[in-house]
Design an enzyme around this catalytic site. Structure first.
Site, PDB file in Angstrom:
ATOM      1  N   ASP A   3      -1.672   0.833 -12.258  1.00 47.94           N
ATOM      2  CA  ASP A   3      -1.767   1.865 -13.290  1.00 47.94           C
ATOM      3  C   ASP A   3      -2.256   3.158 -12.626  1.00 47.94           C
ATOM      4  OD1 ASP A   3      -4.332   0.607 -12.882  1.00 47.94           O
ATOM      5  OD2 ASP A   3      -5.080   1.603 -14.684  1.00 47.94           O
ATOM      6  N   GLU A  38      -7.213  -0.757 -14.101  1.00 42.58           N
ATOM      7  CA  GLU A  38      -8.361  -0.373 -13.262  1.00 42.58           C
ATOM      8  C   GLU A  38      -8.900   1.004 -13.639  1.00 42.58           C
ATOM      9  OE1 GLU A  38     -10.796   1.079  -9.953  1.00 42.58           O
ATOM     10  OE2 GLU A  38      -9.003   2.014 -10.765  1.00 42.58           O
TER      11      GLU A  38
HETATM   12 ZN   LIG Z   1      -7.515   3.264  -7.697  1.00 46.32          ZN
END
Ligand SMILES: [Zn+2]
Length: 410
Positions: free
Chosen positions: A118, A179
């Site tokens: 992401d 994340e």
């Molecule tokens: Zn990263």
């Protein structure tokens, strides 16, 4: 190598350095000419393919909150690793993109290799920040943080397979999708993998000119609400309780808990309160960023924050939040793991140094499980989350070479 394995506590009978070096020196591809003893030229020769692959990943934009977009790149990554002969598990998610667990090799013991696909960039960013190569750097959203890292792992694994190099442990790649928002849907999965792993290698970008991150601060956020009593600022000043005044006292108190020597910082990053100037404000809020280097400090600061008491008579305080990311401490095992990486880099002919940083990553979770963790094994470059995000092309071959050596010697 032996030193590292002996202290990892999870190794059985690791091959000696000699057998590893031998296997690289004597290996022949399809019975042909021996491969070079360093891997850098091998990956140098593949640079065009590596960049082509990176371009494909970058041109599928993957903002964390857009599940469909993230899943479309997830499908590409899954397919690539499946084609190499990996077992790929797509762990379905409702809100975020599906997590990918990719396994290669056999046996009980495993090495965890961790990264995310992401990005913080919205769909459409490519229109203003297109993929481009300039002055030996490749620019584009997500190049550095951290699509290149996943591609490095792919090419390292491909080389291992194509060259028939033996593994000492099963490799488990965990590619997560959330994340950039703190890994709410992948944290427990990552922790579970870390507990089963002899070591964790986090392929996030390196620091500066390629430094490996051997410690990261832990972090969290608190919101402090102050409640006073509204009153006319002219007629009833004495009847009011000024929430802004109350929160101002608290801000000074909170900021004073910063201690650079122990690595603890508190920063009031946002405040708001009140309505108009002639009303004594009834409410005010502050948002506080906290970073700690030691686990005990996380506990101590959490206690202090929740123990805040009002300074003004009749004012009230309410505190929300905590420090969910534990610090990634520079443990003895992490130092050994880093020294091992340093030796491998030296075998490839380059130097590797380490640093501790304030930002957190999923490496914090791995270290919190007691797993020796190295972070920042990904690309050299700069500009994470910024418009000048880029990867330094000349450093790509050495980073992949290092990953290959890590994957085959731990
Ligand atoms: Zn990263």
């Amino acid at each position: 190598m032996r030193f590292w394995s002996a202290l990892s506590g999870k190794a059985t009978v690791p091959p000696t350095t000699q057998t590893i070096v031998q296997s690289e020196r004597t290996f022949t591809k399809n019975g042909g000419t021996p491969l070079s003893t360093t891997w850098i030229p091998y990956f140098q020769a593949q640079l065009d393919d590596i960049l082509k692959e990176l371009r494909e990943y970058v041109e599928i934009e993957t903002p964390t909150h857009d599940k469909q977009a993230v899943d479309s790149l997830g499908g590409v990554i899954a397919e690539r690793f499946r084609k190499l002969g990996c077992r790929v598990e797509r762990i379905e998610q409702q809100q975020f993109g599906d997590q990918l667990r990719v396994e290669y090799g056999e046996g009980e013991e495993q090495l965890l290799i961790l990264g995310h696909f992401d990005t913080v960039k919205e769909i459409g960013t490519l229109a203003t920040e297109p993929w481009r190569i300039e002055d030996g750097r490749v620019y584009g959203p997500g190049t550095y943080d951290m699509k290149a890292g996943i591609i490095f792992c792919y090419f390292a694994l491909k080389a291992i397979i194509d060259s028939g190099l033996p593994l000492t442990k099963k490799l488990v790649f965990f590619w997560n999708t959330d994340e950039e928002v703190g890994s709410p849907s992948s944290e427990q999965l990552i922790r579970a993998e870390a507990r089963k792993s002899a070591a964790a290698l986090v392929i996030e970008p390196s620091f500066g000119n390629g430094l490996i991150k051997t410690s990261r601060k832990g972090g969290g956020e608190f919101t402090l609400h102050a409640k006073g009593k509204a009153a006319h600022a002219g007629n009833d000043h004495a009847k009011g309780v000024n929430a802004i005044e109350e929160i101002a006292h608290q801000i000074v108190r909170i900021q004073s808990w910063t201690n650079y020597d122990s690595g603890t910082t508190l920063s009031v990053g946002k405040i708001n309160g009140g309505t108009v100037s002639n009303v004594v404000p009834e409410a005010a809020h502050a948002i506080i960023d906290v970073r700690v280097s030691k686990r005990e400090e996380a506990e101590r600061i959490t206690k202090l924050m929740h123990g805040l008491t009002p300074v003004l008579p009749h004012a009230e305080l309410q505190v929300e939040g905590g420090i969910p990311k534990p610090p990634m401490e520079r443990s003895e095992k992490t130092v050994l793991l880093f020294k091992h990486a340093q030796r491998l880099a030296a075998e490839e002919g380059f130097t590797l140094d380490e640093i501790g940083v304030g930002g957190t990553s999923d490496g914090n979770f791995c270290a919190d499980e007691g797993t020796p963790t190295l972070d920042g094994l990904g690309p050299v470059g700069d500009g994470a989350h910024a418009s000048h995000e880029h990867v330094l092309i000349s450093a790509i071959p050495e980073r992949i070479a290092l990953l290959l050596r890590m994957m085959t010697t731990l």
